[in-house]
Structure formats: structure tokens, C-alpha cells
Design a protein around this motif. Sequence first.
Motif, mmCIF file in Angstrom:
data_model
loop_
_atom_site.group_PDB
_atom_site.id
_atom_site.type_symbol
_atom_site.label_atom_id
_atom_site.label_comp_id
_atom_site.label_asym_id
_atom_site.label_seq_id
_atom_site.Cartn_x
_atom_site.Cartn_y
_atom_site.Cartn_z
ATOM 1 N N PHE A 164 0.829 -1.203 0.000
ATOM 2 C CA PHE A 164 0.000 0.000 0.000
ATOM 3 C C PHE A 164 0.869 1.260 0.000
ATOM 4 C CE2 PHE A 164 -3.656 -2.602 1.632
ATOM 5 C CZ PHE A 164 -4.521 -2.273 0.606
ATOM 6 N N SER A 165 2.020 1.198 0.658
ATOM 7 C CA SER A 165 2.927 2.348 0.669
ATOM 8 C C SER A 165 3.407 2.674 -0.747
ATOM 9 C CB SER A 165 4.128 2.063 1.579
ATOM 10 O OG SER A 165 3.723 1.830 2.902
ATOM 11 N N LEU A 225 0.623 4.385 -2.595
ATOM 12 C CA LEU A 225 0.353 5.750 -2.150
ATOM 13 C C LEU A 225 1.515 6.701 -2.400
ATOM 14 C CD1 LEU A 225 -1.386 5.003 1.279
ATOM 15 C CD2 LEU A 225 -2.486 5.552 -0.892
ATOM 16 N N PRO A 230 -2.591 10.790 2.204
ATOM 17 C CA PRO A 230 -2.886 9.598 1.389
ATOM 18 C C PRO A 230 -3.457 8.447 2.217
ATOM 19 C CG PRO A 230 -0.730 10.487 0.826
ATOM 20 C CD PRO A 230 -1.195 11.205 2.051
ATOM 21 N N ILE A 231 -2.953 8.288 3.460
ATOM 22 C CA ILE A 231 -3.479 7.229 4.323
ATOM 23 C C ILE A 231 -4.938 7.512 4.668
ATOM 24 C CG2 ILE A 231 -3.238 6.075 6.551
ATOM 25 C CD1 ILE A 231 -0.244 6.701 6.424
ATOM 26 N N LEU A 290 -7.068 6.567 1.765
ATOM 27 C CA LEU A 290 -7.209 5.114 1.710
ATOM 28 C C LEU A 290 -8.240 4.624 2.717
ATOM 29 C CD1 LEU A 290 -6.188 2.358 0.633
ATOM 30 C CD2 LEU A 290 -4.454 2.420 2.433
ATOM 31 N N SER A 343 -11.750 5.496 1.536
ATOM 32 C CA SER A 343 -12.166 4.620 0.431
ATOM 33 C C SER A 343 -12.588 3.249 0.949
ATOM 34 C CB SER A 343 -11.026 4.475 -0.581
ATOM 35 O OG SER A 343 -10.640 5.729 -1.102
ATOM 36 N N LEU A 344 -11.791 2.671 1.845
ATOM 37 C CA LEU A 344 -12.135 1.368 2.411
ATOM 38 C C LEU A 344 -13.415 1.442 3.233
ATOM 39 C CD1 LEU A 344 -8.598 0.104 3.542
ATOM 40 C CD2 LEU A 344 -9.916 -0.615 1.547
ATOM 41 N N PRO A 351 -2.344 1.273 9.083
ATOM 42 C CA PRO A 351 -2.004 2.680 8.822
ATOM 43 C C PRO A 351 -0.728 3.135 9.517
ATOM 44 C CG PRO A 351 -3.911 2.511 10.269
ATOM 45 C CD PRO A 351 -3.646 1.141 9.753
ATOM 46 N N ILE A 359 2.146 1.827 7.370
ATOM 47 C CA ILE A 359 2.243 2.592 6.120
ATOM 48 C C ILE A 359 2.929 3.935 6.371
ATOM 49 C CG2 ILE A 359 0.917 3.762 4.305
ATOM 50 C CD1 ILE A 359 -1.180 1.564 4.572
ATOM 51 N N LYS A 409 2.622 -0.599 -8.006
ATOM 52 C CA LYS A 409 1.683 0.513 -8.175
ATOM 53 C C LYS A 409 0.679 0.216 -9.284
ATOM 54 C CE LYS A 409 3.259 4.119 -10.194
ATOM 55 N NZ LYS A 409 4.082 5.309 -10.474
ATOM 56 N N LEU A 459 -7.921 -1.750 -8.032
ATOM 57 C CA LEU A 459 -8.969 -0.818 -7.597
ATOM 58 C C LEU A 459 -9.897 -0.464 -8.755
ATOM 59 C CD1 LEU A 459 -6.946 1.603 -5.282
ATOM 60 C CD2 LEU A 459 -8.484 -0.241 -4.609
#
Length: 362
Positions: free
Chosen positions: A47-48, A51, A72-73, A76, A79-80, A164, A167, A205, A212
Motif C-alpha cells: 500500500f505504501s 500511495l 494519502p493514508i 485510503l 475509500s475502504l 495505517p 504505512i 503501483k 482498484l
Amino acid sequence: MFIMGTTIKDLPLTVKRSVELLGLFLLGALIVLGNTVIMPLLMAFFFSLMLMPIFRLFRKLKIPESIAIFLPILLLIISLALVIWLFTSQVSALLDDFPQIQQTVTRHLDSLSIWISNSFGYSPAEQLKFINEQSKKLFSSLGGMLSGAAGSLSGVIIFIGLLPIYIYLIILYRNLFLKFILMWFKADENLNVEEGIRQTEKMVKSYLVGLLIQITYIIILLGGALWIFGIQNALLIGIIFAFLNLIPYLGALIGNLLGVLLTLASSDKISDVLIVLGAITFVQFLDNNILMPRIVGSQVKINALVSIVGIIIGGVMAGLSGMFLAMPILSILKIVFDRSENYKQWGVLLGDERPAKSPMTV
């Protein structure tokens, strides 16, 4: 006996391969034993990388580093949270129709009982006796199942809570990790290592962003198509199939089965089941042959046999998170193996480039 100062290159071929296999076994054992620590770290790592472009954009806008990592976290997490809310709302709508579903399932079970009686000679009374016996066995182990479920739930909560934090720290100490990696290699190998790191970042990436996008268009296409045909729980079937489809090969099969079961639970018509299967097949064809190749592109290709075996091994070792991470981990391993003189044969084994002629004849 081996002479002092002997390097791995000087060892016999059989010893080299034995050491490599032993290393793979020890690595697998380490992942199984340290699953609760390693899997959140691996997930946070991927995930890092996904992002990182957003973080770099915020840094170009002169936003302080800590805030540029946090935003950015936060995106994320939002969105989740939206995805979870959408899923739970659909499940709630399904539970609202439970009385009707119960009647439909009862009719299906009655039809199945009649078919078993006519085909195999087992009377409804014998079938009921068999079901009661199996139910007693099931309830006898229910306590263990519930305790296991509670343990899994606590593990999921810890996993989500650590994600999180990991990340944030991985992005914050990114340069430290890069320096650590480069220090393992000689100066003349740094360019090759840097190229591998860049390709890994690009691959991960592209893979995660592609997933997604894939989730979004599968939900829209499949859910919309089923809704047009009047299938109940159309959006829920679309959501379930979209997320299960993240697990290559095996996920699509499970998604088809769950789609059929949800349709049978809400409809007496066989035509509705055929519509669901046809819509899933059509959307999957578009996804596999047209949409996903254009979105993700040909970054790193892993052959189907290694993919299936890797997904199964990942599931056995680390559950759903292991199945989800199997493909990007295999892709990273292929990038590493392709750039290593000692392990290129492993890169060939993982890839899907089949020789035009048998190597025995060349």
C-alpha cells in the motif's frame, strides 16, 4: 569436508540447490510462525508503494512531510470505509428479505429431497435422520469454531489497526530502507539494484491501482447487468464477485458459486441462475481479455501453474491476506531472480515465456 573460505559459487550443484530449497522452507516456516507480524508489514509495504505518487505530489505542493504522508493514508481509509458501508448496506437489505428467502430455500430443499428420493432411494425420513446426525456433530464442535472465530476477529482488528501505522512509518523511513538495501551490494551493482527497485515500485503501483479500477468496473458492469435483468441482490453479487476476483483463478470460481447460491435463495426460476452465470462469464471475459490487460499492461507475467500453487500456498500460510499478496510477491521475486546471475533459473520457472522448441533439441 568443505575448505575454510569456500564460497557458495564453489559448492557442488546439488549442495547449492539443497541450500536454496532449505532457505525457501525456512522462509515459509518464518512466515507461518510470524504471520501476525509479517503479513501486516507486507500489506503496508504494498500500500505504501501505491500511495507514494500521491505523497510525492503533496511534497511538490510544499506540504510538510508528516501531513503529506497522513493525507494519502486518510484517503485510503475513507475509500475502504465507503466500500465496507456499501457491502454492509447490501447485506442488510438481504437480511430484510429473510422470510421470503427462507420460503424459497425451503422449496428448493423440498425439491432436492424429492430428487434424492427418486434417484437414490433414500426416503425423506432417512434424509432427515442423516441431517440430524450431521447437525449433532456440527454443534459438538461449535464451541471450538466460535473461539477460533473470536481469535480471527481479534487478529483482523489488530491487522487493521497496525496497517495505517506501518504505512506511515514505511513512507517516513523510505530513504533509510533504500540505503539499507543498497549497502548489501557492491558499488558497481547499484545501478542494477536501483533499476530493480524502480521496476518493483512500478509493478506494484500498476497492479494495485489496476485492482482498484477492476473492482469498480466489475461492480458497475455486473451489478448493472443483473439489475437490468431484474435479478435480486444484483449489487451484492457484483460486490462479492469483484472482491473474490482479486484472487486469480480460484476467486472467480468461488464468486460464481456464491452468485448462484444467492440467486437460488431469492428466486425459483432456473432462468435467473442462467442469467447470473451468463453475466459473470461475459464480464469476466471482458476483464481478462480486454480491460485488465490495457489497464495493468504486461509488467511481470507469472505462469498459471506457479500462480495457482502460489495462491494455495499463500492461503495455507497466511489466509486471505496471503492469497491476495501471492501474485505481487511472486512478481517481485521474478524481478529479483531475473537480475541475479545465481538465480536466473528461478526467474525462468516463474515466467510464462514458453520456448518455441524443446531445449533438449537446441
